[in-house]
Design a protein around this motif. Structure first.
Motif, PDB file in Angstrom:
ATOM      1  N   SER A   1      73.087  76.009  -9.732  1.00 35.31           N
ATOM      2  CA  SER A   1      74.483  75.696  -9.448  1.00 35.31           C
ATOM      3  C   SER A   1      75.057  74.639 -10.377  1.00 35.31           C
ATOM      4  N   VAL A   2      76.378  74.586 -10.376  1.00 37.85           N
ATOM      5  CA  VAL A   2      77.108  73.524 -11.073  1.00 37.85           C
ATOM      6  C   VAL A   2      76.818  72.172 -10.428  1.00 37.85           C
ATOM      7  N   ASP A   3      76.317  72.168  -9.190  1.00 32.06           N
ATOM      8  CA  ASP A   3      75.991  70.903  -8.525  1.00 32.06           C
ATOM      9  C   ASP A   3      74.661  70.320  -8.999  1.00 32.06           C
ATOM     10  N   HIS A   4      74.061  70.894 -10.071  1.00 39.12           N
ATOM     11  CA  HIS A   4      72.838  70.424 -10.748  1.00 39.12           C
ATOM     12  C   HIS A   4      71.562  70.801 -10.005  1.00 39.12           C
ATOM     13  N   SER A   5      71.650  71.517  -8.902  1.00 38.00           N
ATOM     14  CA  SER A   5      70.464  71.797  -8.100  1.00 38.00           C
ATOM     15  C   SER A   5      70.036  73.251  -8.195  1.00 38.00           C
ATOM     16  N   ILE A   6      68.762  73.491  -7.815  1.00 34.33           N
ATOM     17  CA  ILE A   6      68.213  74.834  -7.643  1.00 34.33           C
ATOM     18  C   ILE A   6      67.753  74.941  -6.199  1.00 34.33           C
ATOM     19  N   LYS A   7      68.109  76.038  -5.558  1.00 34.18           N
ATOM     20  CA  LYS A   7      67.652  76.275  -4.193  1.00 34.18           C
ATOM     21  C   LYS A   7      66.738  77.496  -4.160  1.00 34.18           C
ATOM     22  N   ALA A   8      65.651  77.379  -3.384  1.00 32.97           N
ATOM     23  CA  ALA A   8      64.717  78.479  -3.174  1.00 32.97           C
ATOM     24  C   ALA A   8      64.939  79.037  -1.776  1.00 32.97           C
ATOM     25  N   TRP A   9      65.160  80.369  -1.709  1.00 33.28           N
ATOM     26  CA  TRP A   9      65.458  81.042  -0.439  1.00 33.28           C
ATOM     27  C   TRP A   9      64.386  82.095  -0.162  1.00 33.28           C
ATOM     28  N   SER A  10      64.005  82.234   1.104  1.00 35.38           N
ATOM     29  CA  SER A  10      63.076  83.285   1.493  1.00 35.38           C
ATOM     30  C   SER A  10      63.794  84.624   1.463  1.00 35.38           C
ATOM     31  N   LEU A  11      63.193  85.627   0.803  1.00 34.74           N
ATOM     32  CA  LEU A  11      63.800  86.959   0.791  1.00 34.74           C
ATOM     33  C   LEU A  11      63.694  87.647   2.144  1.00 34.74           C
TER      34      LEU A  11
ATOM     35  N   THR B   1      69.981  67.280 -14.454  1.00 39.24           N
ATOM     36  CA  THR B   1      71.084  66.324 -14.345  1.00 39.24           C
ATOM     37  C   THR B   1      72.425  66.925 -14.766  1.00 39.24           C
ATOM     38  N   ASP B   2      72.451  68.254 -14.970  1.00 42.06           N
ATOM     39  CA  ASP B   2      73.701  68.926 -15.310  1.00 42.06           C
ATOM     40  C   ASP B   2      73.612  70.366 -14.780  1.00 42.06           C
ATOM     41  N   VAL B   3      74.587  71.184 -15.122  1.00 44.47           N
ATOM     42  CA  VAL B   3      74.673  72.544 -14.592  1.00 44.47           C
ATOM     43  C   VAL B   3      73.400  73.335 -14.901  1.00 44.47           C
ATOM     44  N   VAL B   4      72.841  73.997 -13.890  1.00 45.94           N
ATOM     45  CA  VAL B   4      71.676  74.863 -14.073  1.00 45.94           C
ATOM     46  C   VAL B   4      72.197  76.239 -14.472  1.00 45.94           C
ATOM     47  N   MET B   5      72.167  76.554 -15.771  1.00 44.69           N
ATOM     48  CA  MET B   5      72.855  77.721 -16.302  1.00 44.69           C
ATOM     49  C   MET B   5      72.074  79.024 -16.155  1.00 44.69           C
ATOM     50  N   SER B   6      70.727  78.965 -16.163  1.00 37.73           N
ATOM     51  CA  SER B   6      69.956  80.205 -16.131  1.00 37.73           C
ATOM     52  C   SER B   6      68.576  79.959 -15.536  1.00 37.73           C
ATOM     53  N   LEU B   7      68.038  81.007 -14.885  1.00 42.67           N
ATOM     54  CA  LEU B   7      66.721  80.945 -14.257  1.00 42.67           C
ATOM     55  C   LEU B   7      65.916  82.163 -14.676  1.00 42.67           C
ATOM     56  N   LEU B   8      64.597  81.979 -14.776  1.00 42.03           N
ATOM     57  CA  LEU B   8      63.716  83.071 -15.180  1.00 42.03           C
ATOM     58  C   LEU B   8      62.391  82.938 -14.441  1.00 42.03           C
ATOM     59  N   CYS B   9      61.959  84.008 -13.763  1.00 39.77           N
ATOM     60  CA  CYS B   9      60.641  84.053 -13.145  1.00 39.77           C
ATOM     61  C   CYS B   9      59.699  84.813 -14.077  1.00 39.77           C
ATOM     62  N   TRP B  10      58.549  84.183 -14.395  1.00 42.60           N
ATOM     63  CA  TRP B  10      57.568  84.817 -15.267  1.00 42.60           C
ATOM     64  C   TRP B  10      56.184  84.488 -14.728  1.00 42.60           C
ATOM     65  N   GLU B  11      55.505  85.553 -14.263  1.00 41.41           N
ATOM     66  CA  GLU B  11      54.204  85.398 -13.633  1.00 41.41           C
ATOM     67  C   GLU B  11      54.318  84.373 -12.512  1.00 41.41           C
ATOM     68  N   GLN B  12      53.501  83.323 -12.549  1.00 42.49           N
ATOM     69  CA  GLN B  12      53.552  82.348 -11.454  1.00 42.49           C
ATOM     70  C   GLN B  12      54.508  81.197 -11.719  1.00 42.49           C
ATOM     71  N   PHE B  13      55.306  81.297 -12.773  1.00 42.46           N
ATOM     72  CA  PHE B  13      56.173  80.186 -13.167  1.00 42.46           C
ATOM     73  C   PHE B  13      57.649  80.515 -12.934  1.00 42.46           C
ATOM     74  N   LEU B  14      58.409  79.470 -12.661  1.00 46.05           N
ATOM     75  CA  LEU B  14      59.870  79.526 -12.672  1.00 46.05           C
ATOM     76  C   LEU B  14      60.345  78.669 -13.821  1.00 46.05           C
ATOM     77  N   LEU B  15      61.199  79.228 -14.689  1.00 42.60           N
ATOM     78  CA  LEU B  15      61.789  78.473 -15.786  1.00 42.60           C
ATOM     79  C   LEU B  15      63.274  78.303 -15.517  1.00 42.60           C
ATOM     80  N   SER B  16      63.790  77.119 -15.774  1.00 39.86           N
ATOM     81  CA  SER B  16      65.210  76.836 -15.573  1.00 39.86           C
ATOM     82  C   SER B  16      65.755  76.107 -16.787  1.00 39.86           C
ATOM     83  N   CYS B  17      66.984  76.436 -17.171  1.00 38.44           N
ATOM     84  CA  CYS B  17      67.623  75.722 -18.284  1.00 38.44           C
ATOM     85  C   CYS B  17      68.962  75.188 -17.839  1.00 38.44           C
TER      86      CYS B  17
END
Length: 432
Positions: free
Chosen positions: A289-299, A312-328
């Motif tokens: 979000s623009v609020d600088h946070s990432i939220k994890a939700w149960s599917l 500390t700024d907008v979280v523009m993109s997320l990527l799940c790869w194997e056991q990792f979460l990447l955020s930029c």
């Protein structure tokens, strides 16, 4: 963006042996101030475009012939004087230096030559700026397809058809034949495309206050209401369609096979500002979000499990790869997250860039090695080997690259304000 750079004094601005300065009576015996600053544009220039000989010690003209200084400048592509001799610099060494200079390869900077973009750079291989839209030997540019009038915000390849779709802030969606690269049609939507994804045969396109859905095999068209403002991100997971909206809500729809339509399923609240990135992985939905946070939700329960606040700024993109979460983020970092024993995510590595980050995509190169594609807000895409984050190449554009998509057969696509480009990983080079 300044593609050609600022003040430089490394190139002969007259561009070649025929224009090299000579010491004749018509030339003012002063060195051109603008030439020293690397920005003289006068042809002919009344001042010298070379340094005057040093007052003490032999000059290159007396040591190596009448025109040695000029030859060195012409042969090497550089405009400075011939190298000065030291105490142990004999004639043989000087000859070796000049031969090395004649075969010298100009080291390129990470900037595209703006004169080359306009089609009128006179330096050719001697130009120290790039005459290419990329750096790297493992991938090649196949095509540049234009037609959109504003930035491309989405690229999608629905399954089962030979078409690629692009959406843009010019309020249109274009369909492209993947075999010929020709535009097959233009759809005017009456609103800026915020994002676009495909899942199976379905194409989902967001415009303010609505999400459009097309079955590309049956041509069925649906309108999904509910968003307030623009939808900036969409993803499909667990047979649900998720949409991140301008008001900070994540809307959820489920496809009803009986009515052949998408029915509202939930509305996930918790972010205080717009949701601009979504990804599904490990039975979770992640929202940035623009609020600088990432939220994890149960599917399964659609409940918020964790809120991540390391950016500390907008979280523009997320990527799940194997056991990792990447955020930029626009805070110029890529965070790599891993789950601890209690299931919560923690940052295990942070990669820093010089610019804010806009988009992440992951794929495998021609040698089946994982590669991260990262769009930066300096109109470039950095390519990194994973997990080392070692540099694998770079892609450049005239405007910000807001869309990246991965295709079959080693293809990938980048979209900016001039259209989109098609790239392909090359065949692996046999090892000796």
């Amino acid at each position: 963006m300044d593609l050609h750079g600022g003040n430089r004094r490394v190139f002969n601005r007259l561009g070649g042996p025929s224009a090299a300065p000579t010491l004749d009576s018509s030339k003012n015996q002063k060195v051109c101030y603008n030439w020293r600053a690397g920005k003289c544009r006068r042809l002919p220039c009344p001042f010298l475009h070379r340094e005057l000989p040093h007052p003490s010690g032999p000059t290159s003209a007396t040591a190596n012939g009448p025109d040695a200084s000029k030859r060195f400048a012409d042969d090497s592509g550089f405009s400075g004087p011939a190298p000065r001799r030291g105490p142990n610099f004999n004639n043989n060494h000087n000859s070796s230096w000049r031969r090395m200079g004649a075969n010298k390869v100009v080291r390129k900077t990470e900037k595209v030559c703006d004169y080359w973009v306009q089609g009128n750079c006179n330096y050719g291989d001697r130009c120290k700026f790039l005459h290419s839209w990329s750096l790297g030997e493992s991938f090649t540019l196949l095509n540049h397809l234009d037609g959109h009038q504003k930035v491309v915000t989405g690229i999608a390849l629905p399954e089962g058809i030979d078409k690629l779709y692009t959406g843009s802030k010019d309020e249109t969606v274009r369909a492209w034949d993947t075999n010929t690269g020709q535009c097959m049609g233009v759809l005017n939507l009456g609103g800026e495309v915020g994002c676009m994804i495909s899942e199976g045969p379905w194409l989902f396109v967001s415009i303010p206050n609505v999400v459009k859905a097309w079955d590309t095999q049956t041509n069925q068209e649906l309108s999904l209401s509910g968003p307030v403002g623009q939808v900036y991100a969409m993803v499909v997971g667990n047979d649900l369609l998720f949409a991140g909206t301008q008001d900070g809500t994540v809307l959820v729809w489920k496809f009803d096979n009986v009515t052949n339509s998408f029915e509202p399923a939930a509305s996930l609240k918790g972010h205080t500002r717009a949701v601009v990135s979504l990804v599904v992985g490990a039975n979770r939905l992640y929202s940035g979000s623009v609020d600088h946070s990432i939220k994890a939700w149960s599917l399964e329960t659609l409940q918020c499990l964790q809120t991540l606040t390391e950016h500390t700024d907008v979280v523009m993109s997320l990527l799940c790869w194997e056991q990792f979460l990447l955020s930029c983020s626009l805070d110029q970092t890529i965070n790599v997250w891993v789950a601890t024993e209690n299931g919560n995510l923690e940052v295990t590595y942070t990669h820093k860039e010089e610019h804010g980050l806009l988009n992440l995509r992951g794929m495998y190169d021609s040698e089946s090695k994982p590669v991260l594609l990262c769009a930066c807000n300096d109109s470039s895409v950095c390519l990194y080997d994973l997990p080392s984050f070692s540099n694998k190449g770079k892609i450049f554009a005239e405007q910000e690259i807001r869309a990246i998509e991965v295709g079959p057969g080693g293809l990938f696509f980048t979209g900016d304000g001039t259209g989109f480009r098609v790239w392909k990983w090359g065949e692996p080079v046999p090892k000796p």
